[in-house]
Write a protein that holds these residues in place. Sequence first.
Motif: not given
Ligand SMILES: Cc1cc2nc3c(=O)[nH]c(=O)nc-3n(C[C@H](O)[C@H](O)[C@H](O)COP(=O)(O)OP(=O)(O)OC[C@H]3O[C@@H](n4cnc5c(N)ncnc54)[C@H](O)[C@@H]3O)c2cc1C
Length: 389
Positions: A124, A126, A131, A133, A160-161, A207, A210, A365, A368-369, A372, A374, A378
């Motif tokens: 998946g 995304f 970009r 969260s 992307i997993s 990483k 996982w 993890v 995070l996946i 998050t 936070e 929200n």
């Molecule tokens: C091992 C692993 C596997 C993953 N697999 C997939 C996958 O298969 N497909 C995919 O699409 N994604 C995947 N992800 C991505 C994962 O979904 C994102 O890392 C996650 O959504 C957070 O996005 P970011 O890392 O850009 O953090 P950011 O969005 O940059 O956030 C950084 C920090 O700010 C905080 N923050 C951001 N906005 C707000 C707010 N409005 N209020 C309060 N706090 C806030 C967050 O909680 C976090 O603590 C994976 C991540 C990991 C680590």
Amino acid sequence: MDFGLSKEQRDIQKAAREFAEAEFDKDYMLDLELNHKFPHELLKKACDLGFLGIDFPEEYGGAGYGLMEKALVCEEFGRVGGGVGTTVSTSHFASKIVLRSGNEAQKKKYLPSVCSGESLPVAGCFTEPDRGSDLVTFPLSTTAVKDGADYVINGPKTFISFADVAGFGVVLCQTDPEAKPPYRGHSTIIVDKPSEQPGITITDFVKMGWKSCATTQMSFSEVRVPQENLVGEENRGFYHTINFLDEFRVEIGACSVGTAQGAFEKALAYAKTREAFGRKIGTFQAISHKLADMATKIESARLIVYKAGWQFDKEGKVDPKLSSMAKWYPARVAVEVADEAIEILGGHGYMLENEVERFYRDARVYELIEGTREIHKNTIARSLLGKLE
Ligand SMILES: Cc1cc2nc3c(=O)[nH]c(=O)nc-3n(C[C@H](O)[C@H](O)[C@H](O)COP(=O)(O)OP(=O)(O)OC[C@H]3O[C@@H](n4cnc5c(N)ncnc54)[C@H](O)[C@@H]3O)c2cc1C
């Protein structure tokens, strides 16, 4: 109100437990961990027994059960395998977008091979480097532009997993760059065998945990896919993704409960046998209260996950507030319980061979996946408070 599982659900739980205890071999999992390998063999066996397609309709090769039964499988696999259990039980990942939002031809083409395991895992795509969260404020960097009978995809995706070994991926693209707000210009598009597509580069991250599932950076350059690969409606991809995630988060919650339970059981067994100061360490109140806290947290997390699974099966959707609760809280519990399990095992807890340190790294993890902690708080807070001036 009835908190008990049905006879059928207990049978599924027992079958999943027996499979996990027989097949999630400790040495095999150690090999996956140390060599960062994907558990293809284990996944195939789980598919042959119907665990992956358990909540897919029978017409597409599934067993026709619901999210509640899938949650039981995720929990049992997580209990023995930690993150390896999660890799196996959730490797159908974005195929659920096809199940929930795809057309009949797509379901017939893709879902039987998901249930049989032939197309697994499914990626998946995304998140983007800028970009995670926040997928809504600015247009996505990954675009899909119509050209003849195709879409041409360009742009980056990150974290992307499964992308390196995926049978197919579902990619969230900006199809209308002028849309206001920008997420009304998102579309979900299937890309077959991403690692074999000309124009897609996939690189792996190193990483913390996982390790049985690669997490990759993807770059799309002039990647052509037929327009028939559009899943659902054009420019409604954001909604298809959110609907899918509300459901899928319950599976991650169940994996978290299982991982917590597995770590707890190892700590409990250790507390009953390890001696210090001439006594079993479980006789120290400091240790026994840790176990009491761990058991209480796991039970609370499990009840939220089961309620969310039950609601989905009854109503066809999960209330987003409950979905967020069923994701962030069990994930936090898994981290806290695995952390305490390390403490109870003392120095032995820090060693790879005793597994609780891996469960801890794997559990981290889950927070995070799929959003998050936070972000889920929200969502819950918005639902509680409404819009405040
Ligand atoms: C091992 C692993 C596997 C993953 N697999 C997939 C996958 O298969 N497909 C995919 O699409 N994604 C995947 N992800 C991505 C994962 O979904 C994102 O890392 C996650 O959504 C957070 O996005 P970011 O890392 O850009 O953090 P950011 O969005 O940059 O956030 C950084 C920090 O700010 C905080 N923050 C951001 N906005 C707000 C707010 N409005 N209020 C309060 N706090 C806030 C967050 O909680 C976090 O603590 C994976 C991540 C990991 C680590």
